[in-house]
Design an enzyme around this catalytic site. Sequence first.
Site, PDB file in Angstrom:
ATOM      1  N   ASN A  98       0.825  -1.208   0.000  1.00 45.41           N
ATOM      2  CA  ASN A  98       0.000   0.000   0.000  1.00 45.41           C
ATOM      3  C   ASN A  98       0.858   1.256   0.000  1.00 45.41           C
ATOM      4  OD1 ASN A  98      -2.015  -1.833   0.204  1.00 45.41           O
ATOM      5  ND2 ASN A  98      -2.549  -1.391   2.328  1.00 45.41           N
ATOM      6  N   HIS A 115       5.733  -0.644  -2.929  1.00 42.79           N
ATOM      7  CA  HIS A 115       5.229   0.055  -4.116  1.00 42.79           C
ATOM      8  C   HIS A 115       5.271   1.576  -3.964  1.00 42.79           C
ATOM      9  CE1 HIS A 115       2.891  -3.832  -5.451  1.00 42.79           C
ATOM     10  NE2 HIS A 115       4.180  -3.884  -5.701  1.00 42.79           N
TER      11      HIS A 115
HETATM   12  C1  BJW Z   1     -10.321  -7.445   1.970  1.00 41.14           C
HETATM   13  C2  BJW Z   1     -11.169  -6.465   2.492  1.00 41.14           C
HETATM   14  C3  BJW Z   1     -11.277  -6.410   3.897  1.00 41.14           C
HETATM   15  C4  BJW Z   1     -11.213  -6.276   0.376  1.00 41.14           C
HETATM   16  N1  BJW Z   1     -10.585  -7.280   4.655  1.00 41.14           N
HETATM   17  N2  BJW Z   1      -9.657  -8.298   2.720  1.00 41.14           N
HETATM   18  C5  BJW Z   1       5.199 -12.724 -12.785  1.00 41.14           C
HETATM   19  C6  BJW Z   1       4.032 -13.265 -13.287  1.00 41.14           C
HETATM   20  C7  BJW Z   1       3.084 -12.459 -13.940  1.00 41.14           C
HETATM   21  C8  BJW Z   1       3.310 -11.099 -14.100  1.00 41.14           C
HETATM   22  C9  BJW Z   1       4.473 -10.558 -13.607  1.00 41.14           C
HETATM   23  C10 BJW Z   1       5.399 -11.364 -12.956  1.00 41.14           C
HETATM   24  N3  BJW Z   1       6.429 -10.564 -12.557  1.00 41.14           N
HETATM   25  C11 BJW Z   1       6.169  -9.295 -12.923  1.00 41.14           C
HETATM   26  C12 BJW Z   1       4.986  -9.254 -13.589  1.00 41.14           C
HETATM   27  C13 BJW Z   1       4.352  -8.041 -14.188  1.00 41.14           C
HETATM   28  C14 BJW Z   1       3.594  -7.196 -13.198  1.00 41.14           C
HETATM   29  C15 BJW Z   1       2.451  -8.036 -12.619  1.00 41.14           C
HETATM   30  O1  BJW Z   1       2.511  -8.549 -11.544  1.00 41.14           O
HETATM   31  N4  BJW Z   1       1.358  -8.124 -13.371  1.00 41.14           N
HETATM   32  C16 BJW Z   1       0.188  -8.911 -12.938  1.00 41.14           C
HETATM   33  C17 BJW Z   1      -0.998  -7.991 -12.746  1.00 41.14           C
HETATM   34  C18 BJW Z   1      -0.078  -9.966 -13.969  1.00 41.14           C
HETATM   35  N5  BJW Z   1       4.464  -6.686 -12.132  1.00 41.14           N
HETATM   36  C19 BJW Z   1       5.202  -5.588 -12.293  1.00 41.14           C
HETATM   37  O2  BJW Z   1       5.210  -4.967 -13.349  1.00 41.14           O
HETATM   38  C20 BJW Z   1       6.067  -5.144 -11.133  1.00 41.14           C
HETATM   39  N6  BJW Z   1       7.374  -4.830 -11.582  1.00 41.14           N
HETATM   40  C21 BJW Z   1       8.213  -5.775 -12.013  1.00 41.14           C
HETATM   41  O3  BJW Z   1       7.981  -6.956 -11.958  1.00 41.14           O
HETATM   42  O4  BJW Z   1       9.377  -5.269 -12.515  1.00 41.14           O
HETATM   43  C22 BJW Z   1      10.320  -6.157 -13.122  1.00 41.14           C
HETATM   44  C23 BJW Z   1      11.442  -5.311 -13.640  1.00 41.14           C
HETATM   45  C24 BJW Z   1      12.734  -5.594 -13.271  1.00 41.14           C
HETATM   46  C25 BJW Z   1      13.788  -4.821 -13.774  1.00 41.14           C
HETATM   47  C26 BJW Z   1      13.524  -3.737 -14.615  1.00 41.14           C
HETATM   48  C27 BJW Z   1      12.228  -3.446 -14.975  1.00 41.14           C
HETATM   49  C28 BJW Z   1      11.175  -4.220 -14.471  1.00 41.14           C
HETATM   50  C29 BJW Z   1       5.550  -3.855 -10.522  1.00 41.14           C
HETATM   51  C30 BJW Z   1       4.195  -3.983  -9.920  1.00 41.14           C
HETATM   52  C31 BJW Z   1       3.714  -2.611  -9.446  1.00 41.14           C
HETATM   53  C32 BJW Z   1       2.259  -2.636  -8.972  1.00 41.14           C
HETATM   54  N7  BJW Z   1       1.810  -1.302  -8.791  1.00 41.14           N
HETATM   55  C33 BJW Z   1       0.492  -1.056  -8.243  1.00 41.14           C
HETATM   56  C34 BJW Z   1       0.256   0.465  -8.239  1.00 41.14           C
HETATM   57  C35 BJW Z   1       1.095   1.111  -7.149  1.00 41.14           C
HETATM   58  C36 BJW Z   1       0.916   2.566  -7.109  1.00 41.14           C
HETATM   59  C37 BJW Z   1      -0.496   2.958  -6.770  1.00 41.14           C
HETATM   60  O5  BJW Z   1      -1.022   2.620  -5.699  1.00 41.14           O
HETATM   61  O6  BJW Z   1      -1.081   3.622  -7.618  1.00 41.14           O
HETATM   62  O7  BJW Z   1       0.411  -1.583  -6.926  1.00 41.14           O
HETATM   63  S1  BJW Z   1      -0.826  -1.908  -9.095  1.00 41.14           S
HETATM   64  C38 BJW Z   1      -1.755  -2.254  -7.652  1.00 41.14           C
HETATM   65  O8  BJW Z   1      -1.806  -3.697  -7.399  1.00 41.14           O
HETATM   66  C39 BJW Z   1      -0.964  -1.666  -6.480  1.00 41.14           C
HETATM   67  C40 BJW Z   1      -1.136  -2.706  -5.420  1.00 41.14           C
HETATM   68  O9  BJW Z   1      -0.129  -2.564  -4.436  1.00 41.14           O
HETATM   69  C41 BJW Z   1      -1.071  -3.980  -6.214  1.00 41.14           C
HETATM   70  C42 BJW Z   1      -1.645  -5.169  -5.501  1.00 41.14           C
HETATM   71  O10 BJW Z   1      -3.002  -5.013  -5.240  1.00 41.14           O
HETATM   72  P1  BJW Z   1      -3.621  -5.452  -3.837  1.00 41.14           P
HETATM   73  O11 BJW Z   1      -3.055  -4.641  -2.764  1.00 41.14           O
HETATM   74  O12 BJW Z   1      -3.504  -6.916  -3.721  1.00 41.14           O
HETATM   75  O13 BJW Z   1      -5.135  -4.981  -3.997  1.00 41.14           O
HETATM   76  P2  BJW Z   1      -6.358  -5.672  -4.785  1.00 41.14           P
HETATM   77  O14 BJW Z   1      -7.365  -4.614  -5.021  1.00 41.14           O
HETATM   78  O15 BJW Z   1      -5.888  -6.439  -5.955  1.00 41.14           O
HETATM   79  O16 BJW Z   1      -6.915  -6.735  -3.765  1.00 41.14           O
HETATM   80  C43 BJW Z   1      -7.587  -6.362  -2.568  1.00 41.14           C
HETATM   81  C44 BJW Z   1      -7.886  -7.632  -1.788  1.00 41.14           C
HETATM   82  O17 BJW Z   1      -8.417  -7.275  -0.530  1.00 41.14           O
HETATM   83  C45 BJW Z   1      -8.909  -8.552  -2.461  1.00 41.14           C
HETATM   84  O18 BJW Z   1      -8.406  -9.870  -2.454  1.00 41.14           O
HETATM   85  C46 BJW Z   1     -10.162  -8.436  -1.568  1.00 41.14           C
HETATM   86  O19 BJW Z   1     -10.890  -9.653  -1.483  1.00 41.14           O
HETATM   87  C47 BJW Z   1      -9.538  -8.094  -0.242  1.00 41.14           C
HETATM   88  N8  BJW Z   1     -10.380  -7.298   0.682  1.00 41.14           N
HETATM   89  N9  BJW Z   1     -11.726  -5.750   1.542  1.00 41.14           N
HETATM   90  C48 BJW Z   1      -9.814  -8.216   4.110  1.00 41.14           C
HETATM   91  N10 BJW Z   1     -12.090  -5.507   4.571  1.00 41.14           N
END
Ligand code: BJW
Length: 237
Positions: A98, A115
């Site tokens: 977050n 992040h």
């Molecule tokens: C509750 C609740 C309650 C609701 N109680 N629970 C391997 C495999 C596949 C893809 C990749 C891989 N490696 C890399 C990738 C690519 C990519 C990626 O992962 N893509 C996937 C989507 C397929 N990753 C990247 O690009 C990363 N970088 C990278 O790998 O670089 C390599 C590199 C190396 C060298 C040079 C160049 C590159 C970077 C990822 C950055 C993610 N950024 C974001 C935005 C951050 C800024 C911002 O906030 O604006 O991060 S995207 C967004 O998703 C944000 C979050 O931190 C992140 C995760 O989301 P999160 O926190 O899990 O939220 P939600 O909404 O998804 O889920 C909420 C959950 O809560 C749900 O499950 C609900 O059920 C639950 N919930 N209420 C308990 N009350």
Amino acid sequence: MNQAREWIREARAIAVLTGAGISAESGVPTFRGPGGLWRQYSPEQLATPEAFARDPRLVWEWYDWRRCKVAGARPNAGHLALAALEEAKPRFTLITQNVDGLHDRAGSRSIIKLHGDLWTVRCTACARERRDERVPLPELPPRCECGALLRPGVVWFGEPLPAGPWEEAQRAVREADVLLVVGTSAVVYPAAGLVPLAAACGARVIECNLEETPFSAEVDKSFRGRAGELLPQLIAS
Ligand code: BJW
Ligand code: ZN
């Protein structure tokens, strides 16, 4: 629940991985699932360097809206329970995806931000970085003194995670007896990879989420419910 509570009580080293779900009860929208779209856009369409290059104003409007939401939010019982757990455990590391700063405001101290931070802005030309907590921002997109565009100090898709924090997070997870995974969909990598890493290194993995995730079937305990209700129960000794 009793079993998981005991693992936490007995653990010498604890790591926690949080995601947007822990802040949902504070009124901060999550990225995926209900309420995850801003206007018609998904995070994959906005949180990228390409989206920023194409339309910096649109991307900044999204961040400005989120900054306003977070500024009006307060840490909830889930954030507070983790801050209390840190007080009780000498070896405790909170790893968060977050950017909202609610863990800091709840009193957590040992926080690794994978992040970035919503309240940091960075120049796209001179790389100068500083805090800016104004909401709403007076000018969108904001500009640096050097005239170039400022960007949010966060990690977008396709960008590497900050090397130091990422190394530290992996180390904390490798050394943990228990990993608590809270409110993350666990689909964004490399952060999600910390879950299997913990399991491979022998930690008990406990998940708290409203819904199932790709790891729910693999972890040692997976609880369905709100973080603000589950965490105080799990952490009560
Ligand atoms: C509750 C609740 C309650 C609701 N109680 N629970 C391997 C495999 C596949 C893809 C990749 C891989 N490696 C890399 C990738 C690519 C990519 C990626 O992962 N893509 C996937 C989507 C397929 N990753 C990247 O690009 C990363 N970088 C990278 O790998 O670089 C390599 C590199 C190396 C060298 C040079 C160049 C590159 C970077 C990822 C950055 C993610 N950024 C974001 C935005 C951050 C800024 C911002 O906030 O604006 O991060 S995207 C967004 O998703 C944000 C979050 O931190 C992140 C995760 O989301 P999160 O926190 O899990 O939220 P939600 O909404 O998804 O889920 C909420 C959950 O809560 C749900 O499950 C609900 O059920 C639950 N919930 N209420 C308990 N009350
Ligand atoms: Zn500059």
